[in-house]
Design a protein around this motif. Structure first.
Motif, mmCIF file in Angstrom:
data_model
loop_
_atom_site.group_PDB
_atom_site.id
_atom_site.type_symbol
_atom_site.label_atom_id
_atom_site.label_comp_id
_atom_site.label_asym_id
_atom_site.label_seq_id
_atom_site.Cartn_x
_atom_site.Cartn_y
_atom_site.Cartn_z
ATOM 1 N N UNK A 255 29.667 22.522 41.533
ATOM 2 C CA UNK A 255 30.412 22.857 42.747
ATOM 3 C C UNK A 255 30.921 24.290 42.748
ATOM 4 N N UNK A 256 30.470 25.092 41.780
ATOM 5 C CA UNK A 256 30.819 26.504 41.743
ATOM 6 C C UNK A 256 29.641 27.298 42.304
ATOM 7 N N UNK A 257 29.814 27.975 43.440
ATOM 8 C CA UNK A 257 28.666 28.706 44.037
ATOM 9 C C UNK A 257 28.151 29.830 43.163
ATOM 10 N N UNK A 258 28.942 30.317 42.215
ATOM 11 C CA UNK A 258 28.474 31.393 41.334
ATOM 12 C C UNK A 258 27.313 30.936 40.461
ATOM 13 N N UNK A 259 27.254 29.610 40.161
ATOM 14 C CA UNK A 259 26.161 29.115 39.314
ATOM 15 C C UNK A 259 24.814 29.178 40.023
ATOM 16 N N UNK A 260 24.828 29.349 41.335
ATOM 17 C CA UNK A 260 23.561 29.390 42.079
ATOM 18 C C UNK A 260 23.057 30.813 42.260
ATOM 19 N N UNK A 261 23.773 31.790 41.712
ATOM 20 C CA UNK A 261 23.314 33.180 41.750
ATOM 21 C C UNK A 261 22.561 33.567 40.491
ATOM 22 N N UNK A 294 34.896 22.120 52.658
ATOM 23 C CA UNK A 294 34.484 22.808 51.441
ATOM 24 C C UNK A 294 33.102 22.340 50.994
ATOM 25 N N UNK A 295 32.864 21.031 51.009
ATOM 26 C CA UNK A 295 31.554 20.516 50.573
ATOM 27 C C UNK A 295 30.453 20.902 51.557
ATOM 28 N N UNK A 344 34.133 28.870 48.575
ATOM 29 C CA UNK A 344 32.705 29.096 48.842
ATOM 30 C C UNK A 344 32.583 30.202 49.889
ATOM 31 N N UNK A 345 32.364 31.443 49.460
ATOM 32 C CA UNK A 345 32.154 32.513 50.446
ATOM 33 C C UNK A 345 30.735 32.471 50.996
ATOM 34 N N UNK A 346 30.604 32.729 52.287
ATOM 35 C CA UNK A 346 29.293 32.737 52.943
ATOM 36 C C UNK A 346 28.625 34.096 52.717
#
Length: 962
Positions: A255-261, A294-295, A344-346
């Protein structure tokens, strides 16, 4: 037969009793005894095919062996296999060797009830403990026996669970998965919903134990769905949400968007999107809209590349519906169980590919004064070069930009963005995120078309203080979700640096002019940017006044102003000052406070060459009549008919006459250097440039120039053939001369009587000598200076009455060396005075017969050398006006003394005077002819140096009244 049944029954009872005693021994901690009893029970029950109890005895045997091998237990990670040499009886080493599966039992040792009170001998002779491999085999056998009974599903499931835990310790995951797969298909009786949830949860834990994370997540998700089954009166959405969160690691979902970078996507995107949708739904049913937003934001941000166009529309519509009630924020959401959901920044709505900090416009860019700049650089380090300092400066340079922003001025950052959505994307409240300096960000709103290419977006703001400012990122509001997007977290972004220095505030100057703006923008070779361009059309020799309004539109007072001009490269030769001004009146209005204006006047004077390239007046008569029918080529007027003996109508390109109507283009830049306020204290200033575009049309041409001697030795006649190249009637006049009217295309000759010039009086400074090292260049400069002096004395002006336009006509470019010599005073200036009266030109000296008349001859040496000595003889004569001169005047004139005068050597800039006297005996008009004696001294000098004026004396009779 009855005897056989009785024996069969007896063995079954003995076997069951042995199994029961083994259970008791195991519960009492008597491990060895339990092993013996389980072995004996297995043998007895196997012989009578009592499969249910046989399975139980095998399970007990396995349990005892597991306790032996793994004294830490199988409930968790603490289950470690016992090492050899631990504290057990001496023969225990032989009880777990591989293949120790048989039990050697002495039938005579059994009593009537099948139980021997003393089992020590059996223990000593038994190979009782199973090996780790045999434990699994016995579990399989026991489970196979349980499967024969429909009502034994629970104990069969329990045996599978035990076997899986043992296999997990042995790290035999594939075999453990077979046991679990069997457990899934065990048909139990009707279970309650709670028991189903527990069953699936246990299966999930076991799959997690053997490393099957995705399988574990699958059963955990089934358990979560079971919590909200339709058959439940009060669905447990919180329990469902909690279980769904626990399934995330199994599906490689964070659930951490940084892991998808970080690199490529992990996991099955379709399954992950399904799970995220379930989280959104569960959180909504829990009554937590912030959690749903958030989700759903996380789903849109991380799974954007895997959503179809229709799914993108559906997700965004749902998100807008949720955010209408609860807007999305950048706050951390903490769950009751201690889990924190990061914001979660867009960063993909829109996608930013490049960030570029823009310099201020050229007219607002601050510049450092050179002297102060040198001082600041010299104080950084006492060393000329240091590799450490150079390395550090290189790192700073990569992050810091080499231009400055100004406090209080609007600064810009350009972002190259594009919209990945299949519909128009509206971005609201888009602004900059900064640090280091107080910064007022001015938010912007933009609308990006569907699937647009790279689109430039400029974000602006105003720094409120000085120092270094760092652009950390930007913030947006998209679909009701507020996002802080940091540059460090944007993948694949290009930037020219993110740190820039903010200097103290400076004034802002705005100029407006009385001339119209020019559609043509000047492009100077230096690359300077021109803020304003004006244009004007002038005739050659015309002067235009340019009024400039200076307005301080900033917040700081304008204290200093310097004005300079630069003429762009041109093939045309300019005479005089193209641009001239007086700054004193403007500076008297300073300091110029914010909102105040000042005026500044610039004179634009076009003075090009007035000469003609080809002599068009070869047949112009000396009487000065006009010549018509010249073969002129002009786009502005009809060509008059040529003469018979004129040139062809269409001569070759190289032989064409001068194009009198050709419009010349002149361009110049007027630069305003100004400063004030705190920025001026720190040594900064600004430049504002005004481009001036002038189209110079020809007015008049001097096609021929010549001279004629005058009656005076100090004067001559300058003859100028003037051609009117305009389409209008034109008048031209010189100083003390009448106006000459010229029609369009007409040429006339004008004669101007001028005093000769003493060019030797033009001083030549040492600086000029050093500046012009080339002798030819020095001579050209001298000739220009002489032409300027002659032109100022002539004061030739033209006027076009119909247009009310006037200007001057310059002869600077048309005077050749011969004409200059004719216009120059002789270096030896001779003056003759009769009775104290200077005789020259048409002056007639009157005298009385019988009275002695004083005669004075004065020599002034304007040359740079000593001259003399000279001898002069005065010879009187009479002119009969018919070409006859009478020199026999001994009876009419007598000299008082000698008629020969002697002049000694005269130094430069000094004079010498000779005195004598005349006595006239008769009345009449007499002339004096002064001749030089030819000697070596006079022969060294040019003849033009000995030009004496003519002397005319009228002798009259005595005054009878006296």
């Amino acid at each position: 037969m009855l005897l056989g049944l009785k024996r069969h029954y007896k063995k079954r009872c003995q076997g069951r009793m042995r199994k029961h005693v083994g259970d008791l021994c195991l519960q009492a901690g008597m491990l060895q005894d339990s092993l013996v009893h389980y072995h004996m029970s297995v043998e007895l029950l196997r012989s009578v095919n009592d499969f249910l109890w046989l399975g139980a005895a095998l399970e007990g045997l396995c349990s005892a062996s597991v306790i032996y091998h793994y004294p830490g237990g199988t409930g968790g990670k603490a289950g470690v296999r016992r090492l050899q040499g631990t504290s057990l009886p001496a023969d225990s080493g032989n009880r777990h060797r591989p293949g120790a599966q048989e039990v050697l039992i002495d039938p005579g040792a059994l009593t009537t009830n099948g139980i021997n009170a003393d089992t020590s001998t059996e223990i000593g002779r038994a190979k009782n403990c199973l090996s780790p491999e045999d434990i699994i085999d016995k579990y399989k056998e026991a489970i196979s026996y349980y499967s024969k009974y429909k009502n034994a599903g629970v104990i069969e499931l329990e045996a599978c669970v035990k076997a899986v835990r043992v296999l997990a310790i042995q790290k035999r995951s594939m075999e453990a998965s077979e046991f679990l797969q069997n457990a899934v298909y065990i048909n139990l009786r009707q279970l309650s919903e709670e028991e189903k949830i527990q069953r699936y949860s246990i299966l999930s834990e076991l799959y997690e134990l053997i490393g099957f994370h995705r399988k574990s997540a699958f059963f955990k998700r089934v358990a979560a769905m079971q919590c909200v089954a339709p058959s439940i009166a009060e669905p447990g959405w919180r329990a469902c949400y909690k279980l769904l969160l626990e399934t995330l690691p199994g599906y490689s979902l964070s659930l951490d968007p940084k892991d998808f970078n970080k690199g490529t996507h992990r996991g099955w995107a379709a399954v992950q999107m399904r799970l995220l949708h379930e989280l959104v739904y569960a959180s909504r049913r829990m009554g937590n809209p912030a959690l749903s937003v958030r989700h759903l934001s996380f789903l849109l941000q991380t799974m954007l590349d895997f959503l179809s166009d229709q799914e993108k529309k559906d997700v965004t519509q749902s998100l807008e519906s949720y955010t209408s009630k609860c807007p999305g924020t950048m706050e951390l959401i903490s769950l009751p169980d201690g889990l924190n959901l990061p914001p979660v920044p867009f960063t993909k709505l829109p996608i930013v590919r490049r960030v570029k900090l823009l310099n201020l416009p050229a007219s607002l860019q601050p510049q450092k004064m050179k002297s102060l700049l040198g001082q600041s650089m010299s104080t950084k380090s006492p060393f000329i070069y240091s590799p450490i300092i150079a390395h550090n400066r290189g790192e700073e340079r990569s992050k810091k930009i080499d231009f400055q922003w100004v406090q209080g001025d609007v600064c810009e950052v350009q972002l190259m963005v594009y919209n990945p959505m299949p519909f128009e994307l509206r971005v609201e409240n888009m602004g900059l995120i900064t640090s280091g300096v107080e910064f007022e960000s001015l938010p912007a709103a933009l609308s990006l078309p569907a699937e647009s290419g790279l689109y430039p977006v400029t974000l602006v703001g105003v720094p409120q203080s000085t120092g270094q400012i760092t652009i950390n990122g930007y913030h947006t509001t998209v679909f009701g979700v507020f996002s802080d997007c940091l540059l460090d977290s944007l993948p694949g972004i290009k930037t020219n640096g993110s740190t820039v220095e903010v200097i103290p505030a400076l004034p802002r100057l705005q100029i407006s002019t009385s001339l119209p703006r020019s559609a043509r923008t000047l492009q100077p070779a230096s690359g300077d940017e021109i803020s304003t361009n004006v244009s004007v059309q002038l005739y050659n020799g015309e002067t235009q006044q340019l009024d400039i309004k200076l307005e301080n539109i900033g917040s700081e007072p304008l204290e200093t102003l310097e004005v300079t001009s630069k003429i762009l490269a041109t093939k045309e030769k300019l005479y005089g000052d193209f641009l001239s001004w007086k700054l004193e009146e403007t500076l008297a209005q300073f300091p110029l406070l914010p909102g105040k204006t000042a005026t500044f006047t610039v004179n634009i004077k076009v003075k090009l060459d007035f000469s003609c390239q080809e002599n068009l007046l070869q047949d112009l008569n000396d009487d000065g009549i006009s010549v018509s029918g010249l073969p002129l080529s002009s786009p502005f007027r009809q060509v008059v008919k040529p003469r018979v003996d004129s040139k062809p109508a269409n001569p070759p390109e190289g032989s064409k006459a001068g194009d009198f109507s050709h419009v010349k283009t002149l361009e110049a830049i007027l630069n305003f250097k100004y400063s004030g306020g705190p920025g001026h204290v720190d040594g900064f200033y600004r430049n504002l440039s005004l481009g001036i575009h002038v189209e110079a049309e020809p007015s008049v041409f001097f096609t021929r120039v010549s001279t004629l001697p005058a009656t005076s030795t100090r004067q001559c006649h300058l003859l100028l053939d003037v051609f009117n190249s305009t389409e209008h009637e034109l008048t031209i006049s010189a100083k003390s001369n009448e106006e000459l009217i010229l029609h369009a295309g007409e040429c006339q000759r004008m004669a101007i009587q001028v005093d000769k010039f003493n060019f030797e009086s033009i001083s030549e400074s040492p600086a000029e000598r050093t500046q012009f090292t080339n002798h030819k260049q020095l001579e050209e400069e001298r000739q220009e200076a002489r032409g300027l002096e002659i032109n100022s004395k002539l004061d030739i002006h033209w006027n076009i009455p119909s247009l009310k336009r006037h200007g001057e006509a310059s002869v600077e470019g048309i005077l050749n060396q011969l004409v200059l010599e004719h216009l120059q005073l002789a270096p030896l200036q001779w003056d003759v005075l009769v009775d104290g009266q200077l005789c020259d030109c048409d002056i007639v000296a009157d005298c009385r017969v019988g009275d002695p008349i004083p005669l004075e001859i004065r020599l002034t040496n304007w040359s740079k050398r000593n001259v003399g000595p000279f001898a002069l003889t005065v010879i009187p004569y009479q002119d009969y006006q018919n070409g006859v001169h009478n020199y026999e005047l001994q009876d009419a004139i007598t000299f008082v003394g000698s008629n020969t005068f002697y002049i000694n050597s005269v130094r430069p800039m000094e004079n010498s005077v000779c005195l004598g006297a005349l006595l006239f005996l008769y009345t009449g008009d007499f002339y004096l002819n002064i001749k030089f004696h030819e000697d070596s001294t006079s022969k060294e000098l040019p003849l033009s140096w000995f030009c004496l004026p003519s002397v005319h004396i009228r002798a009259q009779g005595p005054d009878l009244q006296a």
